[in-house]
Design an enzyme around this catalytic site. Structure first.
Site, short mmCIF file in Angstrom:
data_model
loop_
_atom_site.label_atom_id
_atom_site.label_comp_id
_atom_site.label_asym_id
_atom_site.label_seq_id
_atom_site.Cartn_x
_atom_site.Cartn_y
_atom_site.Cartn_z
N GLY A 1 0.85 -1.20 0.00
CA GLY A 1 0.00 0.00 0.00
C GLY A 1 0.88 1.24 0.00
O GLY A 1 2.07 1.15 0.31
N CYS B 1 5.27 -6.06 1.46
CA CYS B 1 5.63 -4.64 1.45
C CYS B 1 4.98 -3.89 2.63
O CYS B 1 5.37 -4.10 3.77
CB CYS B 1 5.27 -4.03 0.10
SG CYS B 1 6.09 -2.44 -0.13
N TYR B 2 3.96 -3.06 2.40
CA TYR B 2 3.32 -2.38 3.54
C TYR B 2 2.83 -3.41 4.55
O TYR B 2 2.91 -3.19 5.76
CB TYR B 2 2.15 -1.51 3.06
CG TYR B 2 1.45 -0.82 4.21
CD1 TYR B 2 1.98 0.32 4.79
CD2 TYR B 2 0.26 -1.35 4.74
CE1 TYR B 2 1.35 0.94 5.87
CE2 TYR B 2 -0.36 -0.74 5.81
CZ TYR B 2 0.18 0.40 6.37
OH TYR B 2 -0.44 1.01 7.44
N HIS C 1 7.80 -7.44 -3.88
CA HIS C 1 6.48 -7.83 -4.39
C HIS C 1 6.56 -9.17 -5.15
O HIS C 1 6.90 -9.19 -6.33
CB HIS C 1 5.94 -6.75 -5.34
CG HIS C 1 5.51 -5.53 -4.61
ND1 HIS C 1 4.25 -5.36 -4.12
CD2 HIS C 1 6.21 -4.41 -4.25
CE1 HIS C 1 4.16 -4.20 -3.50
NE2 HIS C 1 5.34 -3.61 -3.56
N GLU D 1 4.19 -10.85 -6.30
CA GLU D 1 3.12 -10.93 -7.30
C GLU D 1 3.47 -10.28 -8.62
O GLU D 1 2.77 -10.45 -9.62
CB GLU D 1 1.83 -10.30 -6.75
CG GLU D 1 1.84 -8.77 -6.59
CD GLU D 1 2.51 -8.26 -5.31
OE1 GLU D 1 3.32 -9.02 -4.73
OE2 GLU D 1 2.26 -7.12 -4.91
N ASP E 1 -17.96 -9.00 -21.29
CA ASP E 1 -18.62 -9.49 -20.07
C ASP E 1 -20.09 -9.80 -20.33
O ASP E 1 -20.59 -10.84 -19.90
CB ASP E 1 -18.50 -8.45 -18.94
CG ASP E 1 -17.05 -8.10 -18.66
OD1 ASP E 1 -16.18 -8.95 -18.96
OD2 ASP E 1 -16.78 -6.99 -18.18
N LYS F 1 -11.19 -10.36 -15.38
CA LYS F 1 -11.38 -10.24 -16.83
C LYS F 1 -10.67 -11.37 -17.60
O LYS F 1 -11.24 -11.97 -18.51
CB LYS F 1 -10.84 -8.89 -17.28
CG LYS F 1 -11.04 -8.55 -18.72
CD LYS F 1 -12.49 -8.26 -19.03
CE LYS F 1 -12.73 -6.84 -19.37
NZ LYS F 1 -14.11 -6.44 -19.28
#
Ligand code: XMP
Length: 513
Positions: free
Chosen positions: A56, A83-84, A171, A173, A229, A369
């Protein structure tokens, strides 16, 4: 069988969605909650197998920084701070956080200090990780041990000595962290002991069966937009209940060239029961004199729903309304984010009051998505539909800056049509995420056919993004830019100047309004 899942507490990192995506990619379901939107008792009732505290943009020492109760660590659920999230864990356990001299941003060489650690199973002792932080842990809390460092960050990874609490400053990710997915897998499989039981095939079959049972002999109404969608939503519901699904396509008059015809053709091909409502005049008359972007959005949204409501009364036995809501819409409509909302996307956040008597069907509500695309591919839906650029609900209403009128709409239609042709000619349609033209309420002097012209200036906006939350402008060739500019200024009556928008999101948004 109840699926194992990991719950992510989002502290508003630009990467939080990626954590969720990476873990779903390895077959484990994830849910993302804004840290303010979920309580400890709610978490306990959901029974996640693990909890991740995201990064964050905050500092734990800032006034009003997002903190959580230390009771989160008494739930007996493994916790992984990123991280945060790591700074927060340190802070709550009595460690010390300091501002680093410089913001560390980019690749770093990570060295594992604790080789047999369960978080690092199968990972070499040195690898590249992606850092993005100002603060770092200076003094580790007493019950923790350092398990990895980089040359500039001495505590880049840590874990509790007796509890399942882990944290990294970088990170995992982000794709630039070489073994990031392996670390997330280690947390999810070795530490949280999750089973890999999130499979899209099962999801589709189960969803079709559920819809069949739920709808029974009643009717379902879907506001069809032709976007991916709504198309996949229609496809799944149609598979479940056939023509008990009625689709309504509202032509707002604020759409791309030939859109109505394309939609009609597409629906016929798929055997969808579609009704096309020509409502151009209704929208245009409501928009006269309106300049403010939020007001335009509101007027368009309200008109859309009132048409939809009128139509719903014409079909007998309708008990359900379907929507193509996807998971990022759900996240964006979180109570907290709504309070801080930047734009009012009218297709997010359930039904308006007048339509509340209907029950909602949202088959894609749990999916991101790219999962929707994956399902679409499995179902055999054409790539042209699945990889279509998004087109916002308010359409040209938010791409014509200032007041909207018929003339401006027809100018923009032609310009957008040329852009779309050239994206295809240059074979770049699929390598950019979204491309469009914005018509400014500004005229400039030019020369057309040896004569003075005084026509609108327009903006070309082409963006690349993974999740539409952050985005960068596309680095296109001058050749392409010149071609688009030449064609639009030569072929479109009403535009004599084009500029290329080179701002990223943030600080800009993708659309101009
Ligand atoms: P912004 O402009 O918020 O856009 O950076 C992010 C993505 O959302 C699309 N967008 C909308 N889509 N209804 C929609 O269906 C809306 O009201 C709306 N506003 C923006 C935008 O085109 C981009 O893909």
């Amino acid at each position: 069988m109840k699926k194992d899942f990991i719950l992510i507490l989002d502290f508003e990192s630009q990467y939080s969605h990626m954590i969720a995506r990476r873990i779903r990619d390895v077959g484990v379901y994830t849910l993302l909650y804004h840290y303010n939107d979920i309580s400890i008792s709610h978490i306990i009732s959901k029974k996640p197998k693990g909890l991740i505290l995201s990064g964050g943009p905050y500092s734990v020492y800032e006034k009003n920084s997002p903190l959580i109760s230390k009771k989160f660590f008494q739930m007996n659920i493994p916790i992984f701070g990123i991280c945060y999230g790591m700074q927060l864990i340190s802070f709550l356990f009595g460690g010390e956080i300091k501002k680093s001299k410089y913001k560390e941003y980019g690749k770093s060489n990570f060295i594992i200090d604790h080789l047999n650690h369960s978080l690092f199973h199968g990972i070499p002792d040195q690898s590249i990780v992606w850092m993005s932080h100002f603060d770092e842990v200076k003094n580790i809390p007493t019950e923790f041990q350092v398990i990895g460092h980089t040359s500039s960050c001495h505590i880049a990874a840590m874990s509790h000595i007796s509890k399942d609490i882990y944290a990294v400053q970088f990170h995992p990710e982000v794709k630039n962290t070489e073994y990031g997915v392996s670390m997330l897998k280690n947390f999810v499989f070795h530490i949280c002991k999750c089973n890999s039981n999130w499979k899209l095939n099962h999801f589709v079959q189960k969803t079709i069966n559920d819809i069949k049972q739920r709808v029974n002999k009643k009717k379902v109404l879907l506001g069809f937009s032709g976007g991916i969608d709504s198309f996949v939503t229609a496809y799944i519901i149609h598979k479940a209940i056939g023509n008990s699904l009625s689709c309504i396509f509202v032509d707002t008059g604020l759409l791309l060239k030939n859109e109505k015809e394309k939609i009609f053709f597409l629906c016929q091909k798929m055997n969808f029961d579609i009704k096309i409502i020509d409502a151009k005049n209704r929208f245009l008359s409501k928009l006269i004199g309106i300049v403010d972007p939020e007001k335009k959005r509101k007027v368009i949204g309200e008109e859309f729903f009132s048409i939809f409501q009128e139509e719903s009364k014409k079909i007998e036995n309708v008990e359900f309304i379907a929507q193509g809501t996807i998971y990022s819409d759900v996240i964006e409509s979180s109570v907290y984010l709504k309070k801080n909302s930047i734009k009012s996307h009218h297709n997010v956040g359930g039904l308006p009051k007048e339509l509340k008597k209907f029950k909602l069907i949202e088959p894609l509500k749990e999916l991101f998505k790219d999962e929707v695309r994956e399902i679409g591919e499995k179902l055999g839906i054409s790539k042209e539909i699945l990889y279509r650029h998004p087109f916002p609900g308010p359409g040209f209403g938010i791409r014509i800056i200032g007041e909207i009128n018929e003339k401006k709409i027809s100018i923009l239609k032609e310009a957008e049509n040329i852009l779309s042709q050239e994206l295809k000619n240059y074979d770049i349609y699929n390598s950019v995420s979204q491309a469009f033209i914005v018509l400014l309420p500004v005229k400039s002097v030019g020369i057309k056919g040896d004569k003075r012209s005084y026509e609108y200036a327009a903006i070309l906006r082409v963006m690349n993004t993974e999740d539409f939350m952050t985005a960068t402008f596309s680095h296109l060739s001058y050749d392409f830019l010149e071609k688009v500019s030449n064609r639009i200024t030569n072929e479109v009556d009403g535009i004599n100047r084009i500029a290329y928008d080179i701002t990223s999101k943030p600080p800009s948004t993708i659309e101009w309004e």
